[in-house]
Every structure is written in C-alpha cells, then in structure tokens.
Design an enzyme around this catalytic site. Structure first.
Site, PDB file in Angstrom:
ATOM      1  N   THR A   1       0.838  -1.195   0.000  1.00  0.00           N
ATOM      2  CA  THR A   1       0.000   0.000   0.000  1.00  0.00           C
ATOM      3  C   THR A   1       0.874   1.246   0.000  1.00  0.00           C
ATOM      4  O   THR A   1       1.834   1.337   0.779  1.00  0.00           O
ATOM      5  CB  THR A   1      -0.912   0.004   1.235  1.00  0.00           C
TER       6      THR A   1
ATOM      7  N   HIS B   1     -31.337  -3.269  -5.455  1.00  0.00           N
ATOM      8  CA  HIS B   1     -31.322  -2.235  -6.499  1.00  0.00           C
ATOM      9  C   HIS B   1     -31.424  -2.813  -7.911  1.00  0.00           C
ATOM     10  O   HIS B   1     -31.557  -2.050  -8.880  1.00  0.00           O
ATOM     11  CB  HIS B   1     -30.048  -1.390  -6.383  1.00  0.00           C
TER      12      HIS B   1
ATOM     13  N   GLU C   1      -4.369  -7.616   5.581  1.00  0.00           N
ATOM     14  CA  GLU C   1      -4.133  -7.592   7.035  1.00  0.00           C
ATOM     15  C   GLU C   1      -4.713  -8.813   7.738  1.00  0.00           C
ATOM     16  O   GLU C   1      -5.324  -8.712   8.809  1.00  0.00           O
ATOM     17  CB  GLU C   1      -4.649  -6.288   7.641  1.00  0.00           C
TER      18      GLU C   1
END
Length: 389
Positions: A161, A338, A363
């Site tokens: 990241t 939806h 993680e």
C-alpha cells in the site's frame, strides 16, 4: 454496564459525521466519474486540502500522541471516527498519521522520518509481503547482508500500500537465515533515492498497491529501525495495531448501504406495490440490520479491550473475520435490492462491492483469522465465555 457514549465521544463523533456529510459526500459523483475514466478518485492536493480544513478545526492526528501534535484519541473513539469515515467510499483519512513502529526510531530517525510523516511532508510504506510470503510472513526471502560497513538489500515485495507514492519504505529483510523470524529479520528505513523501484499493481478495486524491487540497494547501519534481528516483532506490532479499525470502517459503509436499500425498497414499485412490501426484501433488510448491530458491538468490544490494555487479539480477529464476511453479504443484498441499477457504475454500490471484498484478504485473510481464533481456544489463551467469563 453503560453502553452510552460520553459527552466528548458524542461531540467528536458528531463533528466527524458532519464533516463527512458536508465535505466528503458531495465529492462522490466526481470521484465516481474520475474512477470510471481511469483517473485517481481524489488528487493529492484535494486530499491535503480536506485534511487542512479538518486541521483548522483541531482535527489532526487521531491516533498520534499529543506530544507529537496529535489528538491521542483512544481506540473506542478512533473506531467511532473510522465508522463515520466509512459512510463514504471517497478515499479520505485525517492527516497527522504515522505508522506506529516509527515511534521506535531513535532521535535522528524521528527527525528524518517520523515527524515529516506526521506533518504530511513525507509518505511512507510498510513492506513485508512477498510473492511467496503473504499470510505466512515468516517465509520472506528478501535479504540484507553486511558488506563494507553497509547493508546490501536484495529482494522483491508485493501488494504494498502506497508503494508507488512513498518516498521511503520500512522494509523487512532476513539478516540471519538460521534464526529466520526468531531473531533473524531486520527492519530498515530506506529512502527511494537509495535505488529501490516500484511498479503499480492493477486490482479490481481502487486500492492501488505496488511491487517493490531491491537490487543491491545499499544503506548505512543507521537505517536499521529498532535492533538488528528484531524486525519480525516490529512487523507483528504493525500488523496487529488495529485490525478492529478495518471492520469499523466497513461498518459505516454497511450502514450507508442499507439506508440506500431502505430508500430503494420504499420507492421502487413492482407489480403495483413498493418492493418494501415483499417478504423477500424485508428479510434482506432485517438480516442486514441484525448483522450491522452485531458487528458494531464486536468492533467496540475489541476497541474497548485495547483501551483497557488487555489482550485484544482474539476480539480483534473475531471482529475482522465477522466484519469481512458480513460486509460482503450485506453489499451483495443491497445490490440485489437495487437490481440492474445496482450493477451499474452510476451508483456507488458496485464500487463498494469491489472495495469490501478486499477486507477478507488484507491484514489477515479470513482463513488466518479462523486459524488464530481456533488456536487461541485450543491452547487455552481464550475461552468462548469471553471477557465476562
């Protein structure tokens, strides 16, 4: 037993809620448009501008200790903040943050790395994952050897990241093969201008990790963070710093998503009736509401244990596992409510669908959390009766 927020917690929570509603949510249409065009949803200057607005109101460094200019908020309060931020998919976080292990740096390292990271002048990344070492972090093969008074680092890291944006990295390398993770892994602080390079990795979501390559990257002894051979302990401290915060942010997303589903169910008419009148839709909403409430207390309980200084590893693993699974189930139901519009990129539902899928991987995968939970039970480190006995 008091389940109410105190006055300070309520004030901070409400301030963040208002900030998200007024400053972040209005950006969503433009962020979606940019992402559809393959552009970053939020530019660096826009993120900094939002952070500056928050800082002007005194909101800076949520977890950063007060002696470093932060707010020094506790775990419960931080979880509440993350929950509110999670109500928007816009990739925003408050400024004044630095990786927890940087606080282990010596005086010079704090000056060069910690303080500039807190102020936003520098960008860091944490690099332990490798192509052959994901969940099994002990299997890392990146190496560092002493040569001519310097450490020479060789290897590759992946799925890092901020790896392509960072100007320095906390990289973990094997310095003693025989000892391995038990005293043979060291953490190095390495500036980009030392020669490591990065390549972005394209993913199904907006998370933009990178691969890092170290090819005879030379660093001085002063680059060691902590002690030689004690890096794996630092890595585990970084990884375990706040698993409860990931499901906390997902919790906010689930709340917003279900609110959207409720509105859709009220307004969408099928066969002459609002679909809210059909049991199939009602059960989707009911199940989601129950799971959101359960996740809320799992997250807050884990955070409370952190604040108490108690062993929170079992509680954090439970919150992370449950949050990842249920968040994915909830967003799937909301998309179903939806119908076809939920599948389009005009609404943010499919965006959240892709983003929340990552929660079950990074993680600590679902499988790793299950392994941790079961191992703690089998070894007697935790009991199913929980903290109340």
């Amino acid at each position: 037993m008091d389940f109410a927020l105190d006055e300070e917690q309520r004030e901070i929570r409400d301030w963040v809620r208002t900030f998200v509603r007024k400053e972040i949510v209005p950006l969503e249409p433009e962020v979606l448009r940019r992402e559809r065009a393959g552009e970053p949803g939020l530019r660096r200057d826009e993120l900094t501008g939002l952070q500056d607005k928050a800082k002007a109101a005194g909101f800076f460094g949520v977890l950063t200790p007060r002696e470093y200019g932060g707010m020094g908020l506790g775990a419960v309060m931080t979880a509440l903040v993350e929950q509110e931020l999670g109500r928007s998919f816009v990739p925003f976080r408050f400024g004044g943050y630095a990786d927890n292990i940087l606080f282990h740096g010596n005086e010079e390292q704090r000056r060069r790395y910690l303080l500039p990271t807190i102020s936003g002048e520098r960008v860091s990344c944490f690099a332990i994952t490798e192509p052959g070492a994901g969940s099994d972090a002990k299997a890392i093969r990146t190496s560092a050897r002493l040569e001519g008074g310097e450490w020479v680092i060789n290897g590759e890291k992946t799925f890092i990241t901020q790896g392509h944006e960072a100007d320095f990295v906390m990289v973990f390398a094997v310095t003693d093969k025989e000892k391995g993770a038990d005293g043979g892994v060291t953490c190095f602080l390495v500036d980009r201008d030392r020669g490591w390079r990065s390549e972005p990795i394209s993913t199904m979501g907006q998370w933009g990790p990178a691969a890092l390559v170290f090819d005879d990257v030379r660093v001085p002894p002063e680059s060691v963070l902590g002690e030689v051979g004690q890096g794996f302990r630092l890595a585990m401290q970084w990884i375990g710093q706040g698993r409860y915060l990931l499901p906390a942010r997902a919790l906010g997303a689930c709340e917003r998503l279900v609110e959207m589903a409720v509105e859709q169910a009220r307004n969408r008419v099928a066969f002459g009736r609002p679909i809210a009148e059909y049991q199939a839709i009602q059960w989707m909403l009911a199940d989601s509401a129950v799971e959101i409430e359960a996740l809320r207390w799992l997250v807050l309980h884990a955070a409370w244990l952190v604040d108490q200084g108690a062993d929170s590893r079992q509680a954090q693993s439970i919150a992370k596992l449950y949050g990842g699974i249920k968040a994915n189930e909830i967003v799937d139901r909301v998309l179903q409510v939806h119908g076809g519009m939920g599948y389009t990129r005009e609404l943010p539902i499919e965006r959240w669908y892709r983003e929340l899928r990552l929660l079950r991987i990074y993680e600590g995968t679902d499988e790793i959390q299950r392994r941790t939970i079961a191992r703690n039970l089998l070894k007697g480190h935790a009991k199913v009766t929980g903290t109340l006995g």
